[in-house]
Design a protein around this motif. Structure first.
Motif: not given
Ligand SMILES: [Zn+2]
Length: 328
Positions: A49-51, A67-68, A29-30, A42-43
């Motif tokens: 995708a937190l960054m 895109r996420n 989910i995250v 990744s992700g």
């Protein structure tokens, strides 16, 4: 809650089965994406995708577009999963935008270092320690006592000395280095230590343009441009590339990597042990400053580092040796 070894990095499995990934590629989910090195890509199919914005931009410059993505700046926090889980990012000192992630849930604080450097460089401050950490998931690339790097200033001085000597011989000092991180550190070192122009390969240039948003003083020209043509005609420059290829000018080639401490690089004129990672003592110091209840080691010499910590009274488990750890 469980922590398990995923395809690439750690995966936090919640009691209801939902997953949070830390530099790993499972469905989640995250996804926390610590930095823009390709082995940590990744992700992309996760919920979000937190960054950091810098990580997203560097990946994008290298052709990997998320895109996420959800931006989380260094020093910032965000509450997700209905406010039940807080994610925070602090600098890991490894490269531009690289993050140490903390995850707060059910009264537990888990901190994941990603790749980190505990020493200051010409571009970055050392990795930040996250206080109140219960479980520290720490990289252990150089988690063996054989890895002890010299003072960075000393390594810098030997690089600058080599560049001067090669230039005096009428040749071009050329570096084969990682396109993201090490290349920009070499550019910055030349810019701050020598009055010599820097020509970079296109791949290095694309990432260096992202660095220039944070460090506007970075000075380089990209191979193949008119400006680079003029510099090359004038001679007396440094070349920084992500791959070694035949050049139209007389060069001496060097590598700059932590592995130069223990490996030889046949065919190269010089090898400098310049690392973007903490050495063994840096890792140890980071654990001591963090004072966690449990250390989980990942990547590289994880088993050796966990064994050493246990012997010194710090409870530690290698996630590579024990790929499933019950947290609560
Ligand atoms: Zn890395």
């Amino acid at each position: 809650m469980e922590l398990r070894r995923g395809t690439k990095g750690p995966v936090l499995v919640l009691d209801d089965g939902r997953q949070l990934t830390l530099d790993s590629d499972e469905e989640s989910i995250v996804a926390c994406v610590s930095h823009a090195h390709m082995d940590h890509l990744s992700g992309m199919s996760s919920g979000v995708a937190l960054m950091t914005e810098e990580t997203r931009l560097i990946f994008s410059a290298r052709g990997a577009r998320y895109r996420n993505h959800m931006p989380l700046q260094l020093g910032g926090s965000v509450r997700l999963l209905g406010g039940d889980v807080t994610f925070s990012a602090r600098s890991s000192g490894h490269m531009l935008g690289s993050a140490v992630f903390s995850v707060d849930l059910d009264g537990l604080r888990l901190t994941y270092t990603g790749d980190m450097n505990t020493y200051p460089s010409v571009l970055h401050d050392p990795a930040e320690v996250v206080s109140g950490t219960d479980v520290l998931v720490i990289e252990s690339t150089y988690g063996s006592p054989v890895y002890r790097f010299a003072e960075r200033e000393q390594v810098y001085a030997s690089i600058v000395g080599w560049i001067r000597r090669v230039l005096e011989e009428g040749k071009v000092p050329a570096f084969e280095v990682y396109a993201a991180g090490k290349a920009q550190e070499v550019i910055a070192l030349v810019n701050t230590s020598l009055e010599v122009p820097v020509v970079v390969s296109r791949a290095v240039g694309r990432v260096a343009e992202v660095y220039r948003r944070t460090y506007p003083w970075l000075d380089f020209v990209v191979e193949g441009t008119r400006e680079a043509g003029e510099v090359v005609r004038g001679g007396g420059f440094v070349y920084v590339s992500n791959r070694r290829a035949p050049t139209a000018w007389r060069s001496e080639w060097a590598v700059a990597t932590g592995w130069a401490l223990t490996r030889t690089f046949p065919g190269y004129d010089a090898a400098f042990p310049l690392s973007s990672h903490a050495d063994f003592h840096g890792l140890l110091e980071y654990v001591r400053s963090t004072e966690p209840k449990l250390v989980v080691t990942v990547y590289g010499h994880s088993a050796t580092f966990a064994r050493f910590l246990n012997r010194t009274g710090v409870k530690a488990i290698s996630l590579d040796e024990k790929p499933l750890i019950r947290m609560i």
